[in-house]
Design a protein around this motif. Structure first.
Motif, short mmCIF file in Angstrom:
data_model
loop_
_atom_site.label_atom_id
_atom_site.label_comp_id
_atom_site.label_asym_id
_atom_site.label_seq_id
_atom_site.Cartn_x
_atom_site.Cartn_y
_atom_site.Cartn_z
N ILE A 220 -79.63 73.94 60.21
CA ILE A 220 -78.85 74.34 59.19
C ILE A 220 -77.46 75.18 59.80
CG2 ILE A 220 -78.88 75.95 57.14
CD1 ILE A 220 -81.69 75.02 56.69
N LEU A 221 -77.84 76.03 60.64
CA LEU A 221 -77.01 76.93 61.21
C LEU A 221 -75.78 76.10 61.84
CD1 LEU A 221 -75.82 79.70 61.74
CD2 LEU A 221 -77.30 79.44 63.94
N TRP A 222 -76.11 74.86 62.69
CA TRP A 222 -75.12 74.17 62.76
C TRP A 222 -74.27 73.54 61.84
CZ3 TRP A 222 -73.72 72.46 67.94
CH2 TRP A 222 -72.82 71.45 67.93
N ASP A 223 -74.90 73.23 60.67
CA ASP A 223 -74.14 72.40 59.73
C ASP A 223 -73.29 73.57 59.04
OD1 ASP A 223 -75.24 70.19 59.87
OD2 ASP A 223 -76.73 70.35 58.41
N PHE A 224 -73.67 74.82 59.00
CA PHE A 224 -72.95 75.81 58.14
C PHE A 224 -71.71 76.08 59.00
CE2 PHE A 224 -75.73 76.77 55.01
CZ PHE A 224 -75.24 77.44 54.07
N THR A 225 -71.77 76.01 60.53
CA THR A 225 -70.74 76.44 61.61
C THR A 225 -69.91 75.19 61.69
OG1 THR A 225 -72.21 77.71 62.46
CG2 THR A 225 -70.28 77.16 63.79
N PHE A 226 -70.42 74.00 61.90
CA PHE A 226 -69.48 72.74 62.29
C PHE A 226 -69.23 71.62 61.27
CE2 PHE A 226 -71.29 74.54 66.05
CZ PHE A 226 -70.15 75.05 67.00
N ASN A 227 -70.02 71.69 60.13
CA ASN A 227 -70.12 70.55 59.19
C ASN A 227 -69.54 70.86 57.79
OD1 ASN A 227 -70.85 68.88 61.25
ND2 ASN A 227 -72.89 69.03 61.04
N LYS A 228 -69.15 72.17 57.57
CA LYS A 228 -68.85 72.48 56.22
C LYS A 228 -67.92 71.71 55.89
CE LYS A 228 -70.58 76.48 54.55
NZ LYS A 228 -71.08 76.58 53.24
N PRO A 229 -68.21 71.23 54.48
CA PRO A 229 -67.10 70.49 53.73
C PRO A 229 -65.76 71.23 53.38
CG PRO A 229 -68.99 71.03 52.21
CD PRO A 229 -69.08 71.27 53.65
N LYS A 230 -64.57 70.60 53.34
CA LYS A 230 -63.21 71.46 53.27
C LYS A 230 -63.38 72.36 51.67
CE LYS A 230 -60.36 69.05 56.48
NZ LYS A 230 -59.23 68.24 56.57
N ASP A 231 -63.99 71.65 50.75
CA ASP A 231 -64.03 72.17 49.57
C ASP A 231 -65.11 72.99 49.18
OD1 ASP A 231 -65.93 70.06 49.71
OD2 ASP A 231 -65.22 68.82 47.92
N ALA A 232 -65.94 73.66 50.24
CA ALA A 232 -67.03 74.45 49.79
C ALA A 232 -66.45 75.65 49.37
CB ALA A 232 -67.63 74.91 51.22
N ALA A 233 -65.14 76.17 49.60
CA ALA A 233 -64.50 77.21 49.10
C ALA A 233 -63.01 77.18 48.34
CB ALA A 233 -64.26 78.33 50.22
N PRO A 234 -62.73 77.50 47.43
CA PRO A 234 -61.30 77.13 46.62
C PRO A 234 -60.25 77.46 47.78
CG PRO A 234 -61.88 79.16 45.79
CD PRO A 234 -63.26 78.55 46.65
N SER A 235 -58.98 76.82 47.71
CA SER A 235 -57.99 77.23 48.54
C SER A 235 -56.96 78.29 48.08
CB SER A 235 -57.15 75.98 48.89
OG SER A 235 -56.64 75.27 47.78
N THR A 236 -57.01 78.44 46.69
CA THR A 236 -56.45 79.52 45.80
C THR A 236 -57.52 80.33 45.04
OG1 THR A 236 -55.81 78.01 44.19
CG2 THR A 236 -54.30 78.45 45.88
N SER A 237 -57.25 81.69 44.85
CA SER A 237 -58.47 82.35 44.13
C SER A 237 -58.55 81.74 42.58
CB SER A 237 -57.92 83.79 44.02
OG SER A 237 -57.90 84.23 45.39
N PRO A 238 -59.53 81.79 42.14
CA PRO A 238 -59.62 81.34 40.61
C PRO A 238 -59.22 82.50 39.89
CG PRO A 238 -61.87 80.73 41.89
CD PRO A 238 -60.84 81.81 42.87
N THR A 239 -58.91 82.04 38.44
CA THR A 239 -58.08 83.26 37.62
C THR A 239 -59.49 84.04 37.20
OG1 THR A 239 -56.72 81.34 36.79
CG2 THR A 239 -57.46 83.34 35.42
N VAL A 240 -58.89 85.28 37.20
CA VAL A 240 -59.95 86.43 36.75
C VAL A 240 -59.22 86.87 35.63
CG1 VAL A 240 -61.07 88.45 37.38
CG2 VAL A 240 -61.13 86.50 38.93
N LEU A 241 -59.82 87.61 34.65
CA LEU A 241 -59.38 88.52 33.55
C LEU A 241 -59.80 89.75 33.91
CD1 LEU A 241 -60.29 86.49 30.02
CD2 LEU A 241 -57.96 86.28 31.36
N PRO A 242 -58.43 90.40 34.33
CA PRO A 242 -58.74 91.91 34.33
C PRO A 242 -59.33 92.67 33.53
CG PRO A 242 -56.63 90.98 35.24
CD PRO A 242 -57.39 89.97 34.16
N LEU A 243 -60.45 93.65 33.96
CA LEU A 243 -61.00 94.48 32.89
C LEU A 243 -60.29 96.10 33.04
CD1 LEU A 243 -64.60 93.16 32.60
CD2 LEU A 243 -62.88 93.19 30.66
N THR A 244 -60.40 96.82 32.09
CA THR A 244 -60.08 98.18 32.36
C THR A 244 -61.32 98.87 31.55
OG1 THR A 244 -58.92 98.40 30.24
CG2 THR A 244 -57.86 97.85 32.15
N SER A 245 -61.39 100.22 31.98
CA SER A 245 -62.40 101.08 31.38
C SER A 245 -62.17 101.19 29.87
CB SER A 245 -62.29 102.46 32.05
OG SER A 245 -61.28 103.03 31.91
#
Length: 354
Positions: free
Chosen positions: A46-71
């Protein structure tokens, strides 16, 4: 019975004699022991796969939209609403007070500030801007659910920390006052401000290092007021306990069910999306909110896959799912379906590269 701190034979090895899922200084899953087939070799693979076999789409290439909140926006939030802040961090407004689950605000879900799974997006609101919190509800001690920096900051604005057995000692070691901490075993309830918080079973494990395996309990949570009924899964594999929880505590207006960071190799501790939907059905839930996704890269699947597989399974079983943006308020008794915001993030990333 809720306890402020554990009664034990020694400070470092509590006995928890009244718990039927604790023996030899460790907690265990009484129905379905965690499968460690393959032992060290499987772990290294599992550690080997995490290090060397991660798919490119395991994380987004740009940050997803978030709606900012205020107090100010939170102060104006109507009662019986919730907002997802990321991963398994949810902010509820119940009985005109705020309640927070598994607060993680750190940049990484890791013991290291410079390595480990990094956030896809910022929290919709900072720790400093959060309002006073009636209670913080913790499912277990893993780094993507229990953030030391967040706990230290929240201790100054939180009345109580409601935690599974053993987690209280960890919080107290970080400077949280003993009187702020309530520890519960499975099926124990603590009531405050008209909200009943009940620890319920989960199929998981615990530990923050190589030396503290399963010394602290893990739990799911039932959260009830006179008008709403909620279930928060924490982390868990699929097991028969969901049916019993549904029979004993259901039905639920909304279930917040782990749907992410899964793999067939560790399905006994993290449900596959189809199992998450089945858990919701077992729990007698009305609406399901898939959580434990969209914030950290913790598995080998595409970061968008948990949403898509959950939607497919939900359509098959006619389950109503809500997928709001991070920071988007949802009414507990009248949820909206949300949007396909993860698809929009992918489309935006493709447009940028073209």
């Amino acid at each position: 019975m809720a306890i402020a701190c554990s009664t034990s034979a020694s400070a470092d090895k509590p006995e928890y004699l009244d718990s039927n899922h604790h023996a030899e200084a460790q907690f265990f899953n009484p129905e379905q022991p965690v499968n460690h087939a393959g032992g060290l070799w499987a772990g290294l693979k599992i550690l080997w796969d995490f290090t060397f076999n991660k798919p490119k789409d395991a994380a987004p290439s740009t940050s997803p939209t978030v709606l900012p909140l205020t107090s100010e926006a939170l102060s104006a939030l109507a009662d019986n609403q919730f907002v997802r802040l990321g991963h398994s961090t949810l902010l509820f407004k119940l009985n005109h007070r705020f309640w927070l689950t598994d607060p993680v605000f750190a940049e990484r879900a890791s013991p290291l500030s410079w390595a480990g799974p990094k956030r896809f997006h910022a929290s919709p609101i900072s720790l400093d801007d959060l309002p006073s919190i009636e209670a913080v509800i913790i499912s277990h001690d893993h780094y993507d659910h229990l953030d030391k920096g967040a706990i230290v900051a929240l201790a100054q604005k939180t009345k109580r920390f409601i935690v599974p057995l053993g987690v209280g000692g960890l919080l107290q070691a970080w400077g949280v006052a003993a009187e702020q901490v309530i520890e519960l075993d499975w099926h124990e309830t603590h009531e405050m401000a008209g909200v009943k918080l009940t620890a319920t079973p989960a199929q998981h494990f615990s530990g923050r290092s190589l030396t503290d395996k399963n010394v602290r309990l893990w739990a799911s949570w039932v959260i009830k007021t006179s008008t709403v009924s909620l279930f928060f899964s924490g982390d868990t594999g699929y097991f028969e306990g969901f049916k019993r929880i549904g029979e004993r505590y259901g039905p639920f207006d909304v279930t917040f069910v782990e749907t992410g960071a899964y793999d067939p190799r560790w399905a006994d501790i993290h449900m596959l999306p189809e199992q998450s939907v089945q858990a919701h059905v077992d729990l007698q839930g009305r609406w399901m909110m898939p959580i434990h996704n969209g914030t950290f890269d913790l598995a080998m699947h595409a970061w968008t896959e948990p949403f898509e597989r959950a939607l497919q399974a939900a359509a098959k079983y006619q389950v109503a799912i809500t997928t709001p943006l991070m920071g988007e308020p949802v009414a507990i008794l009248a949820p909206h379906a949300g949007s396909f915001w993860w698809r929009e993030a992918v489309q935006e990333a493709v447009a940028i590269t073209e």
